[in-house]
Write a protein that holds these residues in place. Structure first.
Motif, PDB file in Angstrom:
ATOM      1  N   PHE A  17      32.867   0.265  -8.854  1.00 33.04           N
ATOM      2  CA  PHE A  17      33.353   0.793  -7.580  1.00 33.04           C
ATOM      3  C   PHE A  17      33.385   2.315  -7.630  1.00 33.04           C
ATOM      4  O   PHE A  17      33.959   2.901  -8.547  1.00 33.04           O
ATOM      5  CB  PHE A  17      34.768   0.287  -7.274  1.00 33.04           C
ATOM      6  CG  PHE A  17      34.828  -1.134  -6.796  1.00 33.04           C
ATOM      7  CD1 PHE A  17      33.769  -1.721  -6.143  1.00 33.04           C
ATOM      8  CD2 PHE A  17      35.986  -1.879  -6.988  1.00 33.04           C
ATOM      9  CE1 PHE A  17      33.836  -3.036  -5.708  1.00 33.04           C
ATOM     10  CE2 PHE A  17      36.069  -3.194  -6.556  1.00 33.04           C
ATOM     11  CZ  PHE A  17      34.993  -3.765  -5.909  1.00 33.04           C
ATOM     12  N   GLN A  39      29.136   0.531  -5.961  1.00 33.93           N
ATOM     13  CA  GLN A  39      29.418   0.198  -4.573  1.00 33.93           C
ATOM     14  C   GLN A  39      30.617   1.007  -4.098  1.00 33.93           C
ATOM     15  O   GLN A  39      31.567   1.203  -4.830  1.00 33.93           O
ATOM     16  CB  GLN A  39      29.707  -1.304  -4.440  1.00 33.93           C
ATOM     17  CG  GLN A  39      28.532  -2.168  -4.874  1.00 33.93           C
ATOM     18  CD  GLN A  39      28.923  -3.610  -5.029  1.00 33.93           C
ATOM     19  OE1 GLN A  39      29.720  -4.120  -4.255  1.00 33.93           O
ATOM     20  NE2 GLN A  39      28.367  -4.279  -6.036  1.00 33.93           N
ATOM     21  N   ALA A  76      33.986   1.736  -2.305  1.00 36.97           N
ATOM     22  CA  ALA A  76      35.180   0.964  -1.970  1.00 36.97           C
ATOM     23  C   ALA A  76      36.283   1.929  -1.568  1.00 36.97           C
ATOM     24  O   ALA A  76      36.271   3.105  -1.940  1.00 36.97           O
ATOM     25  CB  ALA A  76      35.622   0.107  -3.155  1.00 36.97           C
ATOM     26  N   GLU A  99      40.450   2.314  -1.457  1.00 37.76           N
ATOM     27  CA  GLU A  99      41.707   1.719  -1.919  1.00 37.76           C
ATOM     28  C   GLU A  99      42.659   1.414  -0.769  1.00 37.76           C
ATOM     29  O   GLU A  99      43.634   0.666  -0.940  1.00 37.76           O
ATOM     30  CB  GLU A  99      42.397   2.631  -2.942  1.00 37.76           C
ATOM     31  CG  GLU A  99      42.999   3.904  -2.392  1.00 37.76           C
ATOM     32  CD  GLU A  99      41.978   5.027  -2.272  1.00 37.76           C
ATOM     33  OE1 GLU A  99      42.387   6.147  -1.914  1.00 37.76           O
ATOM     34  OE2 GLU A  99      40.788   4.777  -2.534  1.00 37.76           O
ATOM     35  N   HIS A 127      41.789  -0.352   1.646  1.00 39.77           N
ATOM     36  CA  HIS A 127      41.388  -1.686   2.105  1.00 39.77           C
ATOM     37  C   HIS A 127      41.447  -2.683   0.952  1.00 39.77           C
ATOM     38  O   HIS A 127      40.526  -3.482   0.762  1.00 39.77           O
ATOM     39  CB  HIS A 127      39.974  -1.636   2.697  1.00 39.77           C
ATOM     40  CG  HIS A 127      39.838  -0.674   3.831  1.00 39.77           C
ATOM     41  ND1 HIS A 127      38.647  -0.058   4.152  1.00 39.77           N
ATOM     42  CD2 HIS A 127      40.747  -0.207   4.716  1.00 39.77           C
ATOM     43  CE1 HIS A 127      38.834   0.727   5.196  1.00 39.77           C
ATOM     44  NE2 HIS A 127      40.103   0.661   5.553  1.00 39.77           N
ATOM     45  N   LEU A 128      42.523  -2.634   0.206  1.00 41.94           N
ATOM     46  CA  LEU A 128      42.674  -3.507  -0.962  1.00 41.94           C
ATOM     47  C   LEU A 128      42.577  -4.979  -0.595  1.00 41.94           C
ATOM     48  O   LEU A 128      41.986  -5.773  -1.332  1.00 41.94           O
ATOM     49  CB  LEU A 128      44.013  -3.228  -1.648  1.00 41.94           C
ATOM     50  CG  LEU A 128      44.019  -2.164  -2.746  1.00 41.94           C
ATOM     51  CD1 LEU A 128      45.432  -1.947  -3.238  1.00 41.94           C
ATOM     52  CD2 LEU A 128      43.105  -2.564  -3.896  1.00 41.94           C
ATOM     53  N   THR A 132      40.893  -6.437   1.707  1.00 41.73           N
ATOM     54  CA  THR A 132      39.491  -6.831   1.896  1.00 41.73           C
ATOM     55  C   THR A 132      38.791  -7.002   0.557  1.00 41.73           C
ATOM     56  O   THR A 132      38.025  -7.962   0.353  1.00 41.73           O
ATOM     57  CB  THR A 132      38.763  -5.765   2.728  1.00 41.73           C
ATOM     58  OG1 THR A 132      39.420  -5.621   3.987  1.00 41.73           O
ATOM     59  CG2 THR A 132      37.309  -6.160   2.966  1.00 41.73           C
ATOM     60  N   ILE A 133      39.042  -6.097  -0.366  1.00 41.92           N
ATOM     61  CA  ILE A 133      38.428  -6.185  -1.693  1.00 41.92           C
ATOM     62  C   ILE A 133      38.900  -7.445  -2.413  1.00 41.92           C
ATOM     63  O   ILE A 133      38.105  -8.184  -3.011  1.00 41.92           O
ATOM     64  CB  ILE A 133      38.772  -4.927  -2.519  1.00 41.92           C
ATOM     65  CG1 ILE A 133      38.165  -3.693  -1.859  1.00 41.92           C
ATOM     66  CG2 ILE A 133      38.283  -5.060  -3.958  1.00 41.92           C
ATOM     67  CD1 ILE A 133      38.622  -2.385  -2.462  1.00 41.92           C
ATOM     68  N   THR A 158      37.190 -10.467  -1.134  1.00 45.38           N
ATOM     69  CA  THR A 158      35.723 -10.463  -1.166  1.00 45.38           C
ATOM     70  C   THR A 158      35.155 -10.746  -2.548  1.00 45.38           C
ATOM     71  O   THR A 158      34.142 -11.441  -2.677  1.00 45.38           O
ATOM     72  CB  THR A 158      35.192  -9.102  -0.656  1.00 45.38           C
ATOM     73  OG1 THR A 158      35.662  -8.875   0.667  1.00 45.38           O
ATOM     74  CG2 THR A 158      33.662  -9.070  -0.675  1.00 45.38           C
ATOM     75  N   TYR A 159      35.808 -10.251  -3.578  1.00 45.46           N
ATOM     76  CA  TYR A 159      35.209 -10.277  -4.910  1.00 45.46           C
ATOM     77  C   TYR A 159      35.846 -11.346  -5.799  1.00 45.46           C
ATOM     78  O   TYR A 159      37.060 -11.606  -5.703  1.00 45.46           O
ATOM     79  CB  TYR A 159      35.342  -8.904  -5.575  1.00 45.46           C
ATOM     80  CG  TYR A 159      34.475  -7.856  -4.927  1.00 45.46           C
ATOM     81  CD1 TYR A 159      33.196  -7.592  -5.398  1.00 45.46           C
ATOM     82  CD2 TYR A 159      34.931  -7.139  -3.817  1.00 45.46           C
ATOM     83  CE1 TYR A 159      32.386  -6.638  -4.793  1.00 45.46           C
ATOM     84  CE2 TYR A 159      34.141  -6.186  -3.214  1.00 45.46           C
ATOM     85  CZ  TYR A 159      32.867  -5.934  -3.696  1.00 45.46           C
ATOM     86  OH  TYR A 159      32.083  -4.999  -3.099  1.00 45.46           O
ATOM     87  N   LEU A 168      44.645  -4.174  -8.455  1.00 46.53           N
ATOM     88  CA  LEU A 168      43.774  -5.345  -8.564  1.00 46.53           C
ATOM     89  C   LEU A 168      44.227  -6.261  -9.694  1.00 46.53           C
ATOM     90  O   LEU A 168      44.147  -7.495  -9.576  1.00 46.53           O
ATOM     91  CB  LEU A 168      42.326  -4.901  -8.787  1.00 46.53           C
ATOM     92  CG  LEU A 168      41.645  -4.209  -7.599  1.00 46.53           C
ATOM     93  CD1 LEU A 168      40.237  -3.763  -7.973  1.00 46.53           C
ATOM     94  CD2 LEU A 168      41.613  -5.124  -6.381  1.00 46.53           C
ATOM     95  N   LEU A 177      32.957  -1.339   3.241  1.00 51.77           N
ATOM     96  CA  LEU A 177      32.838  -1.959   1.921  1.00 51.77           C
ATOM     97  C   LEU A 177      31.592  -2.819   1.871  1.00 51.77           C
ATOM     98  O   LEU A 177      31.329  -3.621   2.746  1.00 51.77           O
ATOM     99  CB  LEU A 177      34.073  -2.828   1.671  1.00 51.77           C
ATOM    100  CG  LEU A 177      34.136  -3.546   0.339  1.00 51.77           C
ATOM    101  CD1 LEU A 177      34.310  -2.541  -0.777  1.00 51.77           C
ATOM    102  CD2 LEU A 177      35.281  -4.540   0.350  1.00 51.77           C
TER     103      LEU A 177
END
Length: 342
Positions: A226, A245, A247, A249, A251-252, A254-255, A258-259, A284, A325
């Motif tokens: 990231f 990619q 990213a 922070e 939009h935690l 969404t992350i 997504t992952y 995270l 993102l």
């Protein structure tokens, strides 16, 4: 005695004080402007005629100091902002917020930057780093200097009696009391510095070196990387680690949604202390991700080791979309478009 001092040296004191503050020295200038405005209101015959002179000197001193910061940003670019990250008593993420604020409002932010703590110290060199024309910089920064200096003098004139009372109290205070006040201010600054060092030590507990990341990428066991620099900082340094990619922070959620949590992640930012990258890694990890590490030294460490970098698409070629993102398998160069220069 204070009256005589202001009459004889008032404009010079204001000029030196405002210049020192504009250069970044820890000497607040607004109290001096307020005090002079109050003295001018209380002594209209002897001090008030100097008001225009003081206003002009304050504006001139601001422009001198800010022009030097502008030049530093123009010459050193992203390295100048990295230095500010290293020296700031505030968390590095505050510098990133200022970059985003500048990215949203452009050079117009200089009109109000002096009224927002910490904003001018980043926005002024950033105006230079972003290639703002000097005459444009002078127009907006000069407007801000007029508003800021005039506001200080006006506040002093409006609250002259209250300020006179405070000055009278201060003049009756003993040297011991003044020393206590100075000690309290120094203690607060020291507390901020110690807390910053504690935060850095806490977040430094787990890191991955650039050599470890490079080895993983060479062994086809590449983690998801990231890049969490602000769009404005990426404009100043338009290169990324291959496959990284973008990213945000902010939009935690969404992350997190997504992952996959079982994958290995490496996060890098721009500031030398990697505080914002370490903070995101911490969040995270709390959300259940098994292996998340900040890159020690950030992008600069990767570059200094001679590792390969991918260029970002030029601003002319990039579509005008917002900072978003990317999906886990989307190449870095295609995930985020950079905004146009303001």
């Amino acid at each position: 005695m204070l009256h005589d001092l202001v009459v004889q040296y008032g404009p010079l004191i204001v000029f030196v004080n405002v210049l020192a503050a504009s250069l970044g020295l820890p000497v607040p200038a607004m109290p001096t402007l307020i005090a002079f405005g109050a003295m001018a209101s209380l002594h209209p015959g002897s001090i008030a005629p100097e008001l225009l002179t003081v206003l002009v000197l304050a504006i001139f001193a601001t422009l001198i100091g800010d022009s030097l910061w502008y030049l530093a940003g123009r010459v050193y670019g992203a390295r100048m902002l990295n230095t500010l990250c290293r020296l700031s008593l505030s968390r590095d993420i505050c510098v990133k917020k200022t970059e985003r604020f500048f990215g949203r409002w452009g050079v117009r932010v200089l009109v109000v930057s002096r009224f927002v703590p910490g904003l001018s110290i980043v926005s002024v060199p950033m105006a230079g780093a972003m290639g703002t024309r000097y005459r444009t910089f002078l127009r907006y920064n000069g407007t801000g200097a007029v508003l800021w200096s005039g506001t200080g003098l006006l506040i002093g004139a409006l609250f002259a009696r209250q300020i006179e009372w405070l000055l009278a109290v201060a003049s009756r205070m003993s040297g011991v009391a003044l020393a206590v006040i100075a000690a309290l201010l120094l203690t607060y600054a020291g507390y901020r510095w110690v807390r910053r060092q504690q935060l850095i030590r806490e977040l430094m507990a787990a890191r991955i070196d650039e050599s470890e990341l490079h080895a993983l990428m060479q062994a086809n066991d590449a983690p998801i990387v990231f890049d969490i620099r602000s769009p404005e900082h990426r404009m100043l340094d338009p290169f990324v680690i291959p496959g990284a990619q973008f990213a945000d922070e902010r939009h935690l959620e969404t992350i997190i949604n997504t992952y996959p949590r079982e994958r290995k992640f490496v996060i890098y930012c721009a500031c030398p202390n990697e505080v914002s990258a370490a903070w995101m890694a911490q969040q995270l990890t709390k959300a259940g991700f098994a292996d998340v590490l900040p890159l020690r030294g950030g992008l600069d460490a990767w570059r200094d080791a001679g590792r390969p970098l991918d260029p970002l698409p030029s601003l002319d070629d990039a579509p005008e979309t917002s900072d978003t993102l990317g999906t886990p398998d989307t190449p870095a160069a295609a995930t985020t478009a950079l905004p146009k220069t303001l």
